[in-house]
Design an enzyme around this catalytic site. Structure first.
Site, PDB file in Angstrom:
ATOM      1  N   CYS A 193     -30.245  15.618 -19.646  1.00 22.45           N
ATOM      2  CA  CYS A 193     -29.989  14.724 -20.783  1.00 22.45           C
ATOM      3  C   CYS A 193     -29.612  13.325 -20.311  1.00 22.45           C
ATOM      4  CB  CYS A 193     -28.857  15.288 -21.615  1.00 22.45           C
ATOM      5  SG  CYS A 193     -29.088  17.005 -21.935  1.00 22.45           S
TER       6      CYS A 193
HETATM    7  N1  SAJ Z   1     -20.695  12.926 -14.872  1.00 20.63           N
HETATM    8  C1  SAJ Z   1     -20.020  12.037 -14.031  1.00 20.63           C
HETATM    9  N2  SAJ Z   1     -18.869  11.470 -14.472  1.00 20.63           N
HETATM   10  C2  SAJ Z   1     -18.363  11.731 -15.716  1.00 20.63           C
HETATM   11  C3  SAJ Z   1     -19.066  12.630 -16.562  1.00 20.63           C
HETATM   12  C4  SAJ Z   1     -20.229  13.220 -16.117  1.00 20.63           C
HETATM   13  O1  SAJ Z   1     -20.448  11.781 -12.905  1.00 20.63           O
HETATM   14  O2  SAJ Z   1     -17.298  11.197 -16.055  1.00 20.63           O
HETATM   15  C5  SAJ Z   1     -21.949  13.525 -14.419  1.00 20.63           C
HETATM   16  C6  SAJ Z   1     -21.915  15.034 -14.424  1.00 20.63           C
HETATM   17  O3  SAJ Z   1     -21.440  15.529 -13.191  1.00 20.63           O
HETATM   18  C7  SAJ Z   1     -23.380  15.390 -14.642  1.00 20.63           C
HETATM   19  C8  SAJ Z   1     -23.893  14.258 -15.516  1.00 20.63           C
HETATM   20  O4  SAJ Z   1     -22.970  13.172 -15.341  1.00 20.63           O
HETATM   21  O5  SAJ Z   1     -24.082  15.396 -13.424  1.00 20.63           O
HETATM   22  C9  SAJ Z   1     -23.990  14.640 -16.997  1.00 20.63           C
HETATM   23  O6  SAJ Z   1     -22.715  15.088 -17.358  1.00 20.63           O
HETATM   24  P1  SAJ Z   1     -22.412  15.642 -18.856  1.00 20.63           P
HETATM   25  O7  SAJ Z   1     -20.994  16.066 -18.913  1.00 20.63           O
HETATM   26  O8  SAJ Z   1     -22.871  14.670 -19.869  1.00 20.63           O
HETATM   27  O9  SAJ Z   1     -23.259  16.956 -18.816  1.00 20.63           O
HETATM   28  P2  SAJ Z   1     -24.483  17.530 -19.719  1.00 20.63           P
HETATM   29  O10 SAJ Z   1     -25.672  16.680 -19.492  1.00 20.63           O
HETATM   30  O11 SAJ Z   1     -24.596  18.975 -19.483  1.00 20.63           O
HETATM   31  O12 SAJ Z   1     -23.995  17.511 -21.218  1.00 20.63           O
HETATM   32  C10 SAJ Z   1     -24.254  16.495 -21.974  1.00 20.63           C
HETATM   33  C11 SAJ Z   1     -23.223  16.626 -23.096  1.00 20.63           C
HETATM   34  N3  SAJ Z   1     -21.923  16.426 -22.466  1.00 20.63           N
HETATM   35  C12 SAJ Z   1     -20.793  16.204 -23.120  1.00 20.63           C
HETATM   36  O13 SAJ Z   1     -20.775  15.919 -24.303  1.00 20.63           O
HETATM   37  C13 SAJ Z   1     -19.526  16.325 -22.338  1.00 20.63           C
HETATM   38  C14 SAJ Z   1     -23.634  15.641 -24.067  1.00 20.63           C
HETATM   39  O14 SAJ Z   1     -23.760  14.367 -23.522  1.00 20.63           O
HETATM   40  C15 SAJ Z   1     -24.900  16.143 -24.694  1.00 20.63           C
HETATM   41  O15 SAJ Z   1     -24.507  16.915 -25.805  1.00 20.63           O
HETATM   42  C16 SAJ Z   1     -25.735  17.000 -23.783  1.00 20.63           C
HETATM   43  O16 SAJ Z   1     -25.606  16.550 -22.478  1.00 20.63           O
HETATM   44  C17 SAJ Z   1     -27.168  16.879 -24.214  1.00 20.63           C
HETATM   45  O17 SAJ Z   1     -27.770  17.933 -24.281  1.00 20.63           O
HETATM   46  O18 SAJ Z   1     -27.603  15.754 -24.485  1.00 20.63           O
END
Ligand code: SAJ
Length: 445
Positions: A265
């Site tokens: 995503c």
């Molecule tokens: N990450 C960081 N720093 C942060 C947060 C995340 O480096 O502070 C990295 C994570 O390690 C990961 C990536 O970014 O590699 C994405 O992280 P994520 O927490 O957004 O993970 P996803 O992609 O599984 O989930 C997201 C959903 N996350 C949350 O709401 C917390 C949301 O953005 C969407 O509902 C979902 O993708 C989607 O399906 O779009």
């Protein structure tokens, strides 16, 4: 079960978005026709086996046994449903353009079975306008008219894999229809099994909501990644700074530096928006900048690895390095777009002897070979010159690792509660090999 025909719904695409949705609808009493083109996946589901982390197999087994969930590869079952939800992937092409082929393929397979009264909802993340400009004409080709004969809406998926608090039922659901009647029908459908439904005025508004949510994350992750690089240069510990900034009860939301961003995503969705903006002559600079910074992080991590090995007068070439965690985020087994895989590649390119240990990821493909997770124990942990924490799974024993590893580079602050002079963290200054104090620099004349 009520006497009259129980409402039927269909979910096309039974992955990390579609399967939880299918299960929630079935548990609410719908007859759910699950359709997926992957025969093996459908066979496993028929036998009550789930390949989606957040859906336990016994739940699938119970729903299949109770006759509420029908996994199949046959699109004709969609005519039995009153509502059809499209949950297929929307990745990027190699050219970094949106790949709508899965959505269009699903729509084209479904089209012959579209009938009066059908509600069609797209949950796959698409660019603003796609539902109205691309999907609607496909469905109206057979002569049925949207808003009169069938109803079409967009509703962004908000599945957060491994999130133990929020699931389909208790995550507010945004819904936007191509016409007001479409919105109304979609609201009725989701209200029957989701606690809170949030209607918006159009499908394109709903598409934009999703992209704003994920651009917000991508940009803020890039901001904190760049701040981490700056703090390192200035001799400041970014983790201490984030923790203190998070003490502000309003107007701040913590994000954390890391080795880059993964998943299907956050690295992808913002590019759907920038692509659409560019096609309308607008250059969305924030997305481009965030994408550049986040995708540069694996290189930055490898540079720090070189600096840390240098403290022991070692080069990357020939050093034995163990990556701890290759999944894209903690407590999942998904490696899609995982920055750890890029770091693995960069280290191999530089001649390091690299292994990985990830209890959630048995193996991954690298250059036509299958690389397998190595066991981690007292004997072999000391064989590595450096351990790099790339995914901070909660199951890791950080204290034990710190006590037994020669050197550790922590890109996730997983060792935050562990002291050790052998632990170095991203965004926190390394001791200068020559004894030059961190943050010092030459005076420009
Ligand atoms: N990450 C960081 N720093 C942060 C947060 C995340 O480096 O502070 C990295 C994570 O390690 C990961 C990536 O970014 O590699 C994405 O992280 P994520 O927490 O957004 O993970 P996803 O992609 O599984 O989930 C997201 C959903 N996350 C949350 O709401 C917390 C949301 O953005 C969407 O509902 C979902 O993708 C989607 O399906 O779009």
């Amino acid at each position: 079960m009520t006497a009259e025909k129980t409402m039927g719904c269909a979910v096309v695409g039974l992955g990390y978005v579609g399967l939880p949705l299918a299960v929630q609808a079935a548990q609410a009493g719908y007859l759910v026709y699950g359709v997926d083109v992957n025969e093996e996946k459908v066979e496993q589901l028929k036998q009550g086996k789930s390949d989606v982390l957040d859906v336990p197999s016994h739940v699938v087994a119970e729903l299949v046994a109770s006759g509420l969930f029908f996994p199949s590869t046959d699109f004709s079952s969609l005519q039995e449903a009153d509502a059809v939800v499209i949950c297929v992937p929307t990745p990027l092409r190699k050219s970094k353009d949106p790949d709508m082929s899965y959505v269009l393929s699903a729509i084209r397979f479904f089209k012959p079975y579209l009938r009066r009264g059908h509600l069609v909802v797209v949950e796959s993340t698409v660019y603003p306008g796609a539902t109205e400009e691309l999907i609607r004409p496909e469905l109206e080709e057979g002569g049925l008219k949207v808003g009169r004969d069938f109803f079409l809406a967009f509703s962004p998926e908000r599945v957060d894999p491994a999130n133990r608090v929020y699931g389909i039922k208790n995550t507010p659901k945004v819904v936007g229809g191509v016409t007001p009647e479409c919105t109304k029908r979609a609201v009725e459908f989701y209200s029957s099994f989701v606690d809170e439904v949030v209607p918006v005025s159009s499908a394109r508004a709903a598409e934009m909501v999703k992209l704003l949510e994920n651009v917000f994350r991508a940009v803020n992750i890039a901001l904190i990644n760049e701040t981490a690089i700056m703090c390192d240069r200035m001799g400041i510990d970014v983790w201490e700074v984030i923790e203190a900034a998070a003490s502000k009860p309003f107007g701040f939301m913590p994000f954390y530096p890391g080795p880059g961003i993964g998943g299907h995503c956050i690295p992808v969705d913002p590019i759907y928006l920038s692509w659409k903006a560019k096609s309308m002559g607008y250059h969305h600079r924030f997305i481009e900048l965030a994408t550049d910074i986040n995708s540069e992080m694996p290189n930055y991590v490898v540079g720090k690895i070189s600096e840390i090995l240098n403290l022991k007068a070692k080069a990357i070439r020939g050093s034995r390095i163990l990556l701890l965690g290759v999944a894209y985020k903690p407590d999942v087994g998904d490696v899609r777009e995982s920055p750890a895989l890029e770091i693995y590649h960069l280290l191999r390119e530089r001649g390091a002897l690299v292994d990985y240990h990830d209890p959630y990821v048995e193996s991954f493909k690298y250059l036509e070979t299958s690389v397998r997770s190595v066991e981690l124990n007292q004997d072999n942990v000391q064989n590595y010159d450096l351990l790099v924490l790339t995914t901070n799974h909660s199951c890791f024993d950080y204290r034990w690792l710190a006590d037994h590893a020669e050197l550790i580079f922590d890109t996730r602050n997983g060792f935050k509660n562990v002291e050790g002079s052998n632990i170095f963290r991203i965004g926190a200054p390394l001791p200068k090999a020559s004894g030059v104090p961190a943050g010092a620099g030459y005076e420009c004349s």
